[in-house]
Enzyme design. Structure first.
Site, PDB file in Angstrom:
ATOM      1  CG  HIS A  83      -6.090  -1.374   0.766  1.00  0.00           C
ATOM      2  ND1 HIS A  83      -5.365  -2.294   1.460  1.00  0.00           N
ATOM      3  CD2 HIS A  83      -5.271  -0.317   0.587  1.00  0.00           C
ATOM      4  CE1 HIS A  83      -4.155  -1.838   1.698  1.00  0.00           C
ATOM      5  NE2 HIS A  83      -4.076  -0.618   1.164  1.00  0.00           N
ATOM      6  CB  SER A 137      -0.935  -0.033   1.206  1.00  0.00           C
ATOM      7  OG  SER A 137      -1.870   1.017   1.138  1.00  0.00           O
TER       8      SER A 137
END
Length: 215
Positions: free
Chosen positions: A175, A71
């Site tokens: 996400h 990420s």
């Protein structure tokens, strides 16, 4: 690193959040912990600590042969490979954190479930849980993301099925569609970043393939 957000004092530095002054009450400690976890603070803080750790390792002669990040960590991985300068990392980190904080219109969170993906997906469908699979951490751990009330409901439902769940101490539903809008504003900013070729491979967390050398 001076002003991080208009929410904080102009005297606030990133190090003031990473290494806060001592607190003598539980309330004050909780407030400072919450401030550090705020998305617009946490992301540049993670970047600073990551580059600091890398610098220490390099002082001891440890040289990385490849880089990868999960990420936000992909930004630090690209910086560690010398694809762009630390100054660009901090600018992008503050921007990314701010945009993600602004994009989340409702309170969100994340829930880690200790079970295989197929089992978790089947349970989500059967229980009509309005969450998305955010992370495939391992063959036996999946992280779900979404609105906080749904996170709490899912935690109870999974427990009733003897599936261990743990809420993650995060400030947003990462996400997930709740923060996806941030990418639209973030992408144009990358055009102003000077990318350089590097001999160190960087592996992308969505495809597991190497980033190309072409900017």
């Amino acid at each position: 690193h001076s002003v991080l957000s208009t929410e904080y004092s102009v005297l606030s530095r990133l190090s003031d959040f990473i290494y806060p002054t001592p607190s003598w009450t539980d309330e004050a400690r909780a407030r400072k912990d919450s401030e550090l976890r705020a998305t617009q603070i946490a992301q540049p803080a993670i970047g600073a600590v990551s580059l600091g750790a890398l610098a220490v390792l390099e002082q001891f002669g440890v040289q990385a042969e490849a880089a990868a990040g999960h990420s936000y960590g992909e930004l630090t991985a690209l910086c560690a490979s010398r694809r762009f300068a630390p100054k660009a990392l901090y600018r992008l980190s503050m921007l990314r954190g701010r945009l993600m904080a602004e994009a989340q219109e409702v309170d969100g969170g994340m829930l880690a479930i200790g079970a295989p993906l197929t089992q978790v997906e089947a349970a989500i469908k059967e229980m009509a849980v309005d969450l998305v699979v955010a992370n495939h951490n391992s063959p036996n751990q999946v992280v779900l993301s979404g609105r906080l009330p749904e996170i709490d409901r899912a935690s109870t439902l999974f427990s009733e099925r003897n599936l261990r769940g743990k809420k993650l101490p995060v400030a947003a539903a990462f996400h997930s569609p709740l923060v996806a809008g941030a990418s639209r504003a973030f992408r144009p900013e990358l055009d102003g970043v000077e990318f350089a070729p590097s001999q160190m491979p960087v592996y992308a967390n969505t495809t597991a393939t190497q980033y190309p050398n072409e900017p």
